[in-house]
Design an enzyme around this catalytic site. Structure first.
Site, PDB file in Angstrom:
ATOM      1  N   TYR A 173       5.161  15.887 -23.043  1.00 29.35           N
ATOM      2  CA  TYR A 173       6.620  15.905 -22.960  1.00 29.35           C
ATOM      3  C   TYR A 173       7.214  16.028 -24.365  1.00 29.35           C
ATOM      4  N   TYR A 231      13.739   2.735 -13.845  1.00 32.90           N
ATOM      5  CA  TYR A 231      12.594   1.811 -13.761  1.00 32.90           C
ATOM      6  C   TYR A 231      12.837   0.572 -14.611  1.00 32.90           C
ATOM      7  N   LEU A 236       0.835  -1.212   0.000  1.00 31.56           N
ATOM      8  CA  LEU A 236       0.000   0.000   0.000  1.00 31.56           C
ATOM      9  C   LEU A 236       0.868   1.259   0.000  1.00 31.56           C
ATOM     10  N   THR A 237       1.751   1.317  -0.972  1.00 32.37           N
ATOM     11  CA  THR A 237       2.510   2.544  -1.219  1.00 32.37           C
ATOM     12  C   THR A 237       1.505   3.585  -1.744  1.00 32.37           C
ATOM     13  N   ARG A 247       3.662   4.798 -28.094  1.00 31.43           N
ATOM     14  CA  ARG A 247       3.414   3.699 -27.174  1.00 31.43           C
ATOM     15  C   ARG A 247       2.377   2.764 -27.794  1.00 31.43           C
ATOM     16  N   ASN A 291       2.012  -0.735 -22.791  1.00 29.52           N
ATOM     17  CA  ASN A 291       1.259   0.201 -21.936  1.00 29.52           C
ATOM     18  C   ASN A 291      -0.195  -0.223 -21.764  1.00 29.52           C
ATOM     19  N   HIS A 344      13.959   9.925 -22.490  1.00 28.60           N
ATOM     20  CA  HIS A 344      12.634   9.484 -22.963  1.00 28.60           C
ATOM     21  C   HIS A 344      12.724   8.486 -24.130  1.00 28.60           C
ATOM     22  N   THR A 392       7.653  -5.783 -18.249  1.00 30.32           N
ATOM     23  CA  THR A 392       7.301  -4.694 -19.161  1.00 30.32           C
ATOM     24  C   THR A 392       8.096  -4.779 -20.463  1.00 30.32           C
ATOM     25  N   ASP A 393       7.559  -4.163 -21.497  1.00 29.55           N
ATOM     26  CA  ASP A 393       8.288  -4.077 -22.767  1.00 29.55           C
ATOM     27  C   ASP A 393       9.472  -3.108 -22.672  1.00 29.55           C
ATOM     28  N   GLU A 394       9.468  -2.258 -21.613  1.00 24.73           N
ATOM     29  CA  GLU A 394      10.524  -1.240 -21.521  1.00 24.73           C
ATOM     30  C   GLU A 394      11.904  -1.844 -21.321  1.00 24.73           C
ATOM     31  N   SER A 396      15.548  -1.674 -13.390  1.00 18.39           N
ATOM     32  CA  SER A 396      15.185  -2.488 -12.215  1.00 18.39           C
ATOM     33  C   SER A 396      14.275  -3.643 -12.626  1.00 18.39           C
ATOM     34  N   LYS A 397      13.399  -3.412 -13.602  1.00 17.70           N
ATOM     35  CA  LYS A 397      12.532  -4.506 -14.084  1.00 17.70           C
ATOM     36  C   LYS A 397      13.384  -5.547 -14.809  1.00 17.70           C
ATOM     37  N   ASN A 417       1.864  10.126 -28.556  1.00 21.29           N
ATOM     38  CA  ASN A 417       1.224  10.711 -27.370  1.00 21.29           C
ATOM     39  C   ASN A 417       0.283  11.847 -27.754  1.00 21.29           C
TER      40      ASN A 417
HETATM   41  P1  NAD Z   1       0.955   0.295  -9.838  1.00 19.41           P
HETATM   42  O1  NAD Z   1       2.023   1.259  -9.478  1.00 19.41           O
HETATM   43  O2  NAD Z   1      -0.415   0.786 -10.139  1.00 19.41           O
HETATM   44  O3  NAD Z   1       0.802  -0.780  -8.670  1.00 19.41           O
HETATM   45  C1  NAD Z   1       1.905  -1.352  -8.025  1.00 19.41           C
HETATM   46  C2  NAD Z   1       1.425  -1.957  -6.709  1.00 19.41           C
HETATM   47  O4  NAD Z   1       2.557  -2.599  -6.079  1.00 19.41           O
HETATM   48  C3  NAD Z   1       0.884  -0.930  -5.724  1.00 19.41           C
HETATM   49  O5  NAD Z   1      -0.339  -1.385  -5.198  1.00 19.41           O
HETATM   50  C4  NAD Z   1       1.960  -0.867  -4.626  1.00 19.41           C
HETATM   51  O6  NAD Z   1       1.441  -0.573  -3.345  1.00 19.41           O
HETATM   52  C5  NAD Z   1       2.535  -2.272  -4.687  1.00 19.41           C
HETATM   53  N1  NAD Z   1       3.916  -2.356  -4.178  1.00 19.41           N
HETATM   54  C6  NAD Z   1       4.969  -1.560  -4.512  1.00 19.41           C
HETATM   55  N2  NAD Z   1       6.063  -1.961  -3.818  1.00 19.41           N
HETATM   56  C7  NAD Z   1       5.693  -3.023  -3.058  1.00 19.41           C
HETATM   57  C8  NAD Z   1       6.375  -3.864  -2.140  1.00 19.41           C
HETATM   58  N3  NAD Z   1       7.671  -3.696  -1.846  1.00 19.41           N
HETATM   59  N4  NAD Z   1       5.692  -4.876  -1.544  1.00 19.41           N
HETATM   60  C9  NAD Z   1       4.368  -5.064  -1.828  1.00 19.41           C
HETATM   61  N5  NAD Z   1       3.679  -4.277  -2.671  1.00 19.41           N
HETATM   62  C10 NAD Z   1       4.333  -3.282  -3.273  1.00 19.41           C
HETATM   63  O7  NAD Z   1       1.553  -0.551 -11.036  1.00 19.41           O
HETATM   64  P2  NAD Z   1       0.810  -1.212 -12.278  1.00 19.41           P
HETATM   65  O8  NAD Z   1       0.746  -0.227 -13.365  1.00 19.41           O
HETATM   66  O9  NAD Z   1      -0.413  -1.901 -11.800  1.00 19.41           O
HETATM   67  O10 NAD Z   1       1.916  -2.293 -12.685  1.00 19.41           O
HETATM   68  C11 NAD Z   1       1.888  -3.598 -12.102  1.00 19.41           C
HETATM   69  C12 NAD Z   1       3.052  -4.405 -12.671  1.00 19.41           C
HETATM   70  O11 NAD Z   1       2.918  -4.493 -14.086  1.00 19.41           O
HETATM   71  C13 NAD Z   1       4.424  -3.794 -12.413  1.00 19.41           C
HETATM   72  O12 NAD Z   1       5.317  -4.845 -12.138  1.00 19.41           O
HETATM   73  C14 NAD Z   1       4.781  -3.103 -13.712  1.00 19.41           C
HETATM   74  O13 NAD Z   1       6.175  -3.072 -13.898  1.00 19.41           O
HETATM   75  C15 NAD Z   1       4.110  -4.021 -14.719  1.00 19.41           C
HETATM   76  N6  NAD Z   1       3.677  -3.394 -15.983  1.00 19.41           N
HETATM   77  C16 NAD Z   1       2.923  -2.253 -15.982  1.00 19.41           C
HETATM   78  C17 NAD Z   1       2.454  -1.732 -17.189  1.00 19.41           C
HETATM   79  C18 NAD Z   1       1.581  -0.495 -17.248  1.00 19.41           C
HETATM   80  O14 NAD Z   1       1.259  -0.032 -18.338  1.00 19.41           O
HETATM   81  N7  NAD Z   1       1.141   0.059 -16.130  1.00 19.41           N
HETATM   82  C19 NAD Z   1       2.783  -2.364 -18.395  1.00 19.41           C
HETATM   83  C20 NAD Z   1       3.598  -3.515 -18.350  1.00 19.41           C
HETATM   84  C21 NAD Z   1       4.008  -4.033 -17.139  1.00 19.41           C
HETATM   85  O1  DAU Z   2       5.420   0.197 -21.667  1.00 18.98           O
HETATM   86  C1  DAU Z   2       4.971  -0.284 -20.444  1.00 18.98           C
HETATM   87  C2  DAU Z   2       5.133   0.789 -19.390  1.00 18.98           C
HETATM   88  O2  DAU Z   2       4.114   1.761 -19.627  1.00 18.98           O
HETATM   89  C3  DAU Z   2       5.053   0.244 -17.969  1.00 18.98           C
HETATM   90  O3  DAU Z   2       6.103  -0.654 -17.745  1.00 18.98           O
HETATM   91  C4  DAU Z   2       5.087   1.380 -16.948  1.00 18.98           C
HETATM   92  O4  DAU Z   2       4.895   0.867 -15.643  1.00 18.98           O
HETATM   93  C5  DAU Z   2       3.955   2.351 -17.281  1.00 18.98           C
HETATM   94  O5  DAU Z   2       3.990   3.446 -16.384  1.00 18.98           O
HETATM   95  C6  DAU Z   2       4.061   2.839 -18.724  1.00 18.98           C
HETATM   96  O6  DAU Z   2       5.252   3.667 -18.888  1.00 18.98           O
HETATM   97  P1  DAU Z   2       5.236   5.006 -19.787  1.00 18.98           P
HETATM   98  O7  DAU Z   2       6.335   5.866 -19.330  1.00 18.98           O
HETATM   99  O8  DAU Z   2       5.125   4.668 -21.221  1.00 18.98           O
HETATM  100  O9  DAU Z   2       3.779   5.590 -19.318  1.00 18.98           O
HETATM  101  P2  DAU Z   2       3.306   7.065 -18.940  1.00 18.98           P
HETATM  102  O10 DAU Z   2       1.812   7.021 -18.850  1.00 18.98           O
HETATM  103  O11 DAU Z   2       4.068   7.642 -17.805  1.00 18.98           O
HETATM  104  O12 DAU Z   2       3.686   7.884 -20.246  1.00 18.98           O
HETATM  105  C7  DAU Z   2       3.188   7.535 -21.530  1.00 18.98           C
HETATM  106  C8  DAU Z   2       3.820   8.475 -22.537  1.00 18.98           C
HETATM  107  O13 DAU Z   2       3.297   9.791 -22.340  1.00 18.98           O
HETATM  108  C9  DAU Z   2       5.324   8.605 -22.400  1.00 18.98           C
HETATM  109  O14 DAU Z   2       5.890   8.734 -23.695  1.00 18.98           O
HETATM  110  C10 DAU Z   2       5.524   9.882 -21.615  1.00 18.98           C
HETATM  111  C11 DAU Z   2       4.329  10.722 -22.033  1.00 18.98           C
HETATM  112  N1  DAU Z   2       3.786  11.633 -21.005  1.00 18.98           N
HETATM  113  C12 DAU Z   2       3.484  11.130 -19.792  1.00 18.98           C
HETATM  114  C13 DAU Z   2       2.949  11.933 -18.810  1.00 18.98           C
HETATM  115  C14 DAU Z   2       2.645  11.381 -17.428  1.00 18.98           C
HETATM  116  C15 DAU Z   2       3.534  12.970 -21.323  1.00 18.98           C
HETATM  117  O15 DAU Z   2       3.794  13.418 -22.456  1.00 18.98           O
HETATM  118  N2  DAU Z   2       2.998  13.762 -20.353  1.00 18.98           N
HETATM  119  C16 DAU Z   2       2.713  13.316 -19.101  1.00 18.98           C
HETATM  120  O16 DAU Z   2       2.241  14.099 -18.248  1.00 18.98           O
END
Ligand code: NAD
Ligand code: DAU
Length: 372
Positions: A216, A159, A36-37, A223, A188, A307, A133-135, A162-163, A258
């Site tokens: 940005y 990020y 619950l961060t 994406r 995404n 970026h 993630t694809d990143e 670390s993944k 974007n």
């Molecule tokens: P999010 O930030 O919404 O949720 C992450 C959750 O992990 C939160 O509930 C947080 O409290 C919990 N958490 C963080 N550190 C923790 C710890 N040490 N112990 C227990 N819980 C902890 O993230 P999300 O967007 O739901 O992403 C979930 C997973 O999917 C991540 O591993 C992310 O890398 C991966 N992912 C995300 C996306 C995307 O588009 N959001 C795409 C591909 C992969």
């Molecule tokens: O590709 C998968 C990833 O997608 C996940 O692993 C990450 O957890 C998730 O956060 C997401 O990363 P991005 O950096 O692609 O997502 P974000 O929504 O932060 O940004 C999407 C794009 O939009 C990116 O090119 C940055 C841009 N952006 C983002 C924000 C927040 C803007 O231009 N303005 C903004 O305010």
């Protein structure tokens, strides 16, 4: 019937995954572990917590507790979402990403190895699925082919680095110790419960409140967007039919710059406000309530450091091996997402005013030993 530990499921994707599983497999037992961060919100699991699905407010770095839960709840499957997930935060404060994503994954692997592979009651039929993630593959030019599972890792942000590290740790536990692991690398996601620091929910809520839409750089970064339920479906397929030790790319084959995505959301909101007095009264600061177009809020701002230009996913492997097919087109998914944000103002208001932390604090105050 499976007994699953789902980490990070008070966050965006994990919560949607748990909702998907509760619907598809009500007989399964789920224990959610979430620290619950700021990104973890117990309300994301409203309506699904019951005797088959419990929430333990804990850090995955608590290896002893993870072992106790695995033993006591006889958990045979881990689906590991928990992570720090926002690239911008990893640029300003990488420490939390090392701690949660690298050390946290290691802690979970260590606990799983101990309980599933070393102790007397070893669990042969175990499965550790790692959500990545694809990143990790780095960035693409406009004409480069999409990422396949064979694309070399080249992470560019703290990020993604670390993944990538966590992916390698998971891989090593299969190669060295024979743990049954799978990994998925997804593009995404968007959809309900998406925390409004990420592009799509940020843009929706800023438009409703008449706030600027920060783009940005030149807005030309690309994406590949996937509706979150389709990610849940992909993970489910890998869990059921995926080959142990393999990685699977999951994506939407749906690339957008974007700026185009932001303009699309602006025009969808313009349309919805036209002829809808309720919306105009509820959101008076929205440009569409004042006869203006929402894209007037677009503001170009300093680019994100490092970026990545473009991500794109080649989904051939998961399609051919597991029959994966995204079910929700972008046209439908973005409207569903907009509907969800318009129909659930109590969810995002609590996030914006910080009061969602009350439920997080209450969950943290519960004695975790009760859960084990
Ligand atoms: P999010 O930030 O919404 O949720 C992450 C959750 O992990 C939160 O509930 C947080 O409290 C919990 N958490 C963080 N550190 C923790 C710890 N040490 N112990 C227990 N819980 C902890 O993230 P999300 O967007 O739901 O992403 C979930 C997973 O999917 C991540 O591993 C992310 O890398 C991966 N992912 C995300 C996306 C995307 O588009 N959001 C795409 C591909 C992969
Ligand atoms: O590709 C998968 C990833 O997608 C996940 O692993 C990450 O957890 C998730 O956060 C997401 O990363 P991005 O950096 O692609 O997502 P974000 O929504 O932060 O940004 C999407 C794009 O939009 C990116 O090119 C940055 C841009 N952006 C983002 C924000 C927040 C803007 O231009 N303005 C903004 O305010």
């Amino acid at each position: 019937m499976r007994n699953m530990l789902v980490t990070g499921a008070a966050g965006f994707i994990g919560a949607n995954f748990v909702r998907y599983c509760r619907e598809q497999y009500p007989q399964d037992n789920i224990v959610v572990v979430d620290a619950l961060t700021y990104a973890g919100n117990p309300h994301n699991l409203d309506g699904v917590i019951n005797e088959h699905c419990t929430l333990v407010a804990a850090d995955i770095n608590d290896t002893e507790l993870m072992m106790t839960l695995l033993r006591e709840k006889k958990l045979d499957t881990i689906v590991h979402f928990a992570a720090e997930s926002h690239v911008d935060r990893s640029i300003t404060g990488p420490d939390a990403f090392i701690e949660a994503n690298i050390m946290g994954t290691y802690s979970l692997l260590k606990a799983a190895r101990q309980v599933w592979q070393i102790e007397e009651q070893a669990v042969e039929n175990h499965h550790f699925h790692h959500v990545s993630t694809d990143e990790v593959y780095g960035t693409l030019g406009s004409d480069d082919p999409a990422f396949t599972e064979e694309t070399p890792y080249a992470p560019n942000s703290p990020y993604s680095a670390s993944k990538a590290s966590s992916d390698f740790l998971v891989r090593s536990y299969h190669h060295t110790y024979g743990m049954n692991v799978t990994t998925s690398n997804c593009s995404n996601n968007y959809g309900p419960y998406h925390f409004p620091e990420k592009l799509i929910p940020l843009v929706i809520l800023n438009i409703l409140h008449g706030k600027s839409l920060p783009i940005y750089g030149d807005g030309k970064n690309i994406r590949d967007w996937l509706y979150v339920e389709d990610h849940a479906q992909g993970i489910d397929l890998v869990l059921r039919e995926g080959r142990v030790g393999e990685t699977y790319n999951v994506g939407g084959c749906n690339e957008w710059t974007n700026i185009d995505i932001v303009k699309l959301i602006c025009s969808l909101i313009d349309k919805r406000f036209t002829g809808n007095a309720d919306l105009r009264n509820t959101y008076p600061a929205c440009p569409a309530s004042q006869g203006e177009e929402c894209d007037s809020l677009i503001t170009y701002v300093t680019d994100r450091a490092g970026h990545d230009f473009r991500y794109a996913i080649d989904t051939d492997k998961i399609r051919k091996e597991l029959g994966y097919e995204p079910k929700v087109t972008f046209e439908v998914g973005i409207e569903k997402t907009l509907d969800w944000y318009l129909e659930n103002p109590q969810w995002w208001q609590a996030v914006l005013d910080g009061s969602y932390r009350d439920s997080a604090d209450a969950a943290k105050d519960k004695d975790v030993s009760d859960a084990a």
